[in-house]
Design a protein around this motif. Structure first.
Motif, PDB file in Angstrom:
ATOM      1  N   ALA A 384       0.849  -1.197   0.000  1.00  0.00           N
ATOM      2  CA  ALA A 384       0.000   0.000   0.000  1.00  0.00           C
ATOM      3  C   ALA A 384       0.879   1.239   0.000  1.00  0.00           C
ATOM      4  CB  ALA A 384      -0.883   0.003   1.251  1.00  0.00           C
ATOM      5  N   ARG A 385       0.340   2.302  -0.591  1.00  0.00           N
ATOM      6  CA  ARG A 385       0.998   3.614  -0.463  1.00  0.00           C
ATOM      7  C   ARG A 385       0.945   3.958   1.019  1.00  0.00           C
ATOM      8  NH1 ARG A 385       3.582   7.664   0.001  1.00  0.00           N
ATOM      9  NH2 ARG A 385       3.414   9.620  -1.166  1.00  0.00           N
ATOM     10  N   LEU A 386       2.042   4.412   1.590  1.00  0.00           N
ATOM     11  CA  LEU A 386       2.064   4.792   3.001  1.00  0.00           C
ATOM     12  C   LEU A 386       1.206   6.035   3.203  1.00  0.00           C
ATOM     13  CD1 LEU A 386       5.898   4.339   3.629  1.00  0.00           C
ATOM     14  CD2 LEU A 386       4.049   2.845   4.423  1.00  0.00           C
ATOM     15  N   PRO A 387       0.708   6.275   4.429  1.00  0.00           N
ATOM     16  CA  PRO A 387      -0.040   7.515   4.670  1.00  0.00           C
ATOM     17  C   PRO A 387       0.745   8.708   4.135  1.00  0.00           C
ATOM     18  CG  PRO A 387      -0.036   6.137   6.644  1.00  0.00           C
ATOM     19  CD  PRO A 387       0.856   5.456   5.651  1.00  0.00           C
ATOM     20  N   THR A 388       0.029   9.658   3.536  1.00  0.00           N
ATOM     21  CA  THR A 388       0.731  10.746   2.858  1.00  0.00           C
ATOM     22  C   THR A 388       0.801  12.028   3.692  1.00  0.00           C
ATOM     23  OG1 THR A 388      -1.319  11.365   1.769  1.00  0.00           O
ATOM     24  CG2 THR A 388       0.150   9.899   0.545  1.00  0.00           C
ATOM     25  N   ASN A 389       0.286  11.978   4.914  1.00  0.00           N
ATOM     26  CA  ASN A 389       0.437  13.136   5.803  1.00  0.00           C
ATOM     27  C   ASN A 389       0.336  12.663   7.250  1.00  0.00           C
ATOM     28  OD1 ASN A 389      -2.456  13.099   6.506  1.00  0.00           O
ATOM     29  ND2 ASN A 389      -2.716  13.750   4.381  1.00  0.00           N
ATOM     30  N   LEU A 390       0.794  13.522   8.173  1.00  0.00           N
ATOM     31  CA  LEU A 390       0.830  13.096   9.572  1.00  0.00           C
ATOM     32  C   LEU A 390      -0.564  12.825  10.140  1.00  0.00           C
ATOM     33  CD1 LEU A 390       2.500  12.418  12.089  1.00  0.00           C
ATOM     34  CD2 LEU A 390       2.528  14.852  12.660  1.00  0.00           C
ATOM     35  N   PRO A 391      -1.591  13.677   9.880  1.00  0.00           N
ATOM     36  CA  PRO A 391      -2.910  13.362  10.447  1.00  0.00           C
ATOM     37  C   PRO A 391      -3.394  11.969  10.045  1.00  0.00           C
ATOM     38  CG  PRO A 391      -2.904  15.602   9.588  1.00  0.00           C
ATOM     39  CD  PRO A 391      -1.590  14.989   9.198  1.00  0.00           C
ATOM     40  N   SER A 392      -3.169  11.590   8.788  1.00  0.00           N
ATOM     41  CA  SER A 392      -3.668  10.269   8.383  1.00  0.00           C
ATOM     42  C   SER A 392      -2.808   9.164   9.021  1.00  0.00           C
ATOM     43  CB  SER A 392      -3.797  10.204   6.860  1.00  0.00           C
ATOM     44  OG  SER A 392      -3.007   9.238   6.312  1.00  0.00           O
ATOM     45  N   ALA A 393      -1.513   9.376   9.171  1.00  0.00           N
ATOM     46  CA  ALA A 393      -0.669   8.391   9.868  1.00  0.00           C
ATOM     47  C   ALA A 393      -1.126   8.245  11.320  1.00  0.00           C
ATOM     48  CB  ALA A 393       0.793   8.823   9.805  1.00  0.00           C
ATOM     49  N   LEU A 394      -1.523   9.364  11.946  1.00  0.00           N
ATOM     50  CA  LEU A 394      -1.986   9.310  13.336  1.00  0.00           C
ATOM     51  C   LEU A 394      -3.316   8.565  13.449  1.00  0.00           C
ATOM     52  CD1 LEU A 394      -1.063  12.932  14.501  1.00  0.00           C
ATOM     53  CD2 LEU A 394       0.104  10.799  15.145  1.00  0.00           C
ATOM     54  N   ASP A 395      -4.176   8.718  12.430  1.00  0.00           N
ATOM     55  CA  ASP A 395      -5.442   7.959  12.435  1.00  0.00           C
ATOM     56  C   ASP A 395      -5.156   6.456  12.450  1.00  0.00           C
ATOM     57  OD1 ASP A 395      -6.863  10.309  12.332  1.00  0.00           O
ATOM     58  OD2 ASP A 395      -7.278  10.217  10.168  1.00  0.00           O
TER      59      ASP A 395
END
Ligand code: GLU
Ligand code: MG
Length: 442
Positions: A384-395
């Motif tokens: 998968a494409r890794l989360p593209t921003n910190l808010p989505s990585a935090l989710d």
């Protein structure tokens, strides 16, 4: 380390925290032995001090007390007036008043992860870091990547830095005038995971200290210019058994990856969407984790591929018949220096450990540019494409049952709260402004 310090001179006892900063209190050297036993008082809410001033919303407020105890095996005591270097600090662990490891002590989290890997699978992890940073004290020139002329422009800085790192007991490996203007890289020899993380911190602080002695600065921020190159933290790792025997390499298997190493890597890749916030934990980190920057943008396994999240590194033979199984190792490339190296390594070990517990099979390596693969091709390989921003990585992290078991609820919640505050601080700023703020903070 020999210095001419007075007994009233101060030693900082520091903890590496969620912000990726070192914070602590100073004690006169004459009280050192007593403080080794009782530590210095510490406050839970300190872990919510962001790198930018505001304190994130703390569940503890003004309440609570902890003990920050120095581990004197990490003492850095260097007084080098000719270099303008004067450092005296020891890294510590934070305990509750009852003497338990505090859940938000990141060094303690790494120690717990190391213990679990040893207890459950009889394995230990050996680690070597590559550190990239920008040095402000030289005339920048695009096109001088790896150039002898770039090295000359760095002046005294590289030699002083090597001298200081050597005096601090780090195993010198290489120094590079890296690709970006003013960018440098230092690599240090392999160590146990805990010592490697301790040394990663020492290296960053001593680099800053040597730069300061030259009226310059060194920034380890993930990226200094949204259109420029990033500063990566590449983590080289291999597994050994408790007697130091290699368990990484198996010549009879694809790419030489042993069954246990394959499960460990598979665990990292499986949990990467959730763990990426812990290895790339700043808003600017996601400007670096984009394709074609030689960082990582997918949770893939590659062979000698500098855009793979985990790559199999080449081994350099000294002779044609050399047994190179000891040299065979992997590299995690999706990390940067905005996160504490303790948390970074704890995340990799906890994920690898789950891969071993779940007996995951070795991932197939990918070849070529994954941005040209369609969704079906990626999904067929669990990529998968890794989360593209910190808010989505935090989710992803917040929702991850794996992370909550591995690190405990307290740390995951504290981390997410702290980092959401950081996201708010950056809200409305341009990418250039965000990079500038991180350049100052790291
Ligand atoms: N600077 C790149 C990064 O952001 C890495 C370049 C290299 O392969 O050393 O990770
Ligand atoms: Mg590099």
């Amino acid at each position: 380390m020999t210095t001419t310090r007075k007994q009233t001179d101060l030693m900082m006892v520091v903890t590496s925290d969620i912000a990726g900063q070192l914070r602590g209190k100073a004690i006169p050297l004459k009280n050192r032995q007593a403080r080794e036993r009782i530590g210095v008082g510490w406050t839970p809410t300190n872990t919510f001090i962001t790198s930018f001033g505001p304190i994130a919303d703390s569940p503890w407020g003004a309440l609570g007390d902890l003990m920050l105890r120095p581990d004197m095996s990490t003492l850095v005591d260097l007084e080098l007036p000719d270099y303008g270097v004067d450092e005296c600090f020891a890294l510590g662990n934070v305990f509750t008043l009852g003497g338990e490891r505090w859940e938000c002590c990141l060094r303690g989290q790494l120690m717990s992860a190391i213990e679990r890997l040893r207890e459950r699978h009889g394995l230990v992890l050996t680690v070597a870091f590559e550190h990239e940073f920008h040095f402000s004290g030289c005339e920048e020139q695009p096109g001088f990547g790896y150039a002898l002329r770039a090295m000359r422009r760095l002046g005294n800085f590289p030699d002083r830095l090597m001298d200081v790192l050597d005096r601090a007991g780090l195993a010198l490996d290489t120094f590079m005038p890296e690709f970006g203007p003013g960018q440098c890289e230092v690599t240090i020899g392999p160590q146990s995971a805990l010592r490697a993380a301790d040394e990663a911190i020492m290296l960053r602080e001593l680099t800053r200290s040597v730069a300061r002695g030259l009226d310059a600065t060194a920034s380890f921020a993930p990226i200094l210019d949204p259109s420029g190159v990033g500063n990566g933290v590449h983590v080289h790792f291999s597994l050994q058994d408790v007697d130091g025997g290699q368990v990484n390499f198996d010549g009879g298997r694809t790419d030489g990856v042993s069954e246990s190493a394959g499960s460990f890597v598979a665990g990292i890749l499986k949990y990467m969407p959730a763990l990426i916030a812990l290895t790339a934990s700043s808003v600017s980190s996601y400007m670096r984790l984009t394709p074609h920057r030689w960082s990582a943008a997918f949770n893939n396994f590659g062979r000698q591929d500098r855009e793979a999240a985990v790559r199999i590194c080449p081994v350099f033979r000294e002779s044609a018949d050399e047994d190179v199984s000891d040299k065979f190792h992997f590299e995690y490339r999706a990390a940067d220096a905005a996160v504490s190296p303790y948390l970074l390594l704890a995340a990799l070990i906890n994920a690898g450990l789950s891969g071993l517990d779940e007996k995951l099979s070795t991932p197939q390596t990918t070849h070529g540019d994954l941005t040209t693969w369609d969704d079906a091709a990626l999904a067929a390989r669990n990529i998968a494409r890794l989360p593209t921003n910190l808010p989505s990585a935090l989710d992803f992290l917040q929702e991850s049952a794996w992370a909550r078991v591995a690190f405990g609820e307290t740390l995951v919640d504290a981390f997410v709260r702290h980092k959401r505050c950081e996201v708010e601080i950056m809200d409305g700023l341009t990418d250039e402004e965000i990079c500038r703020k991180y350049a100052q903070a790291y």
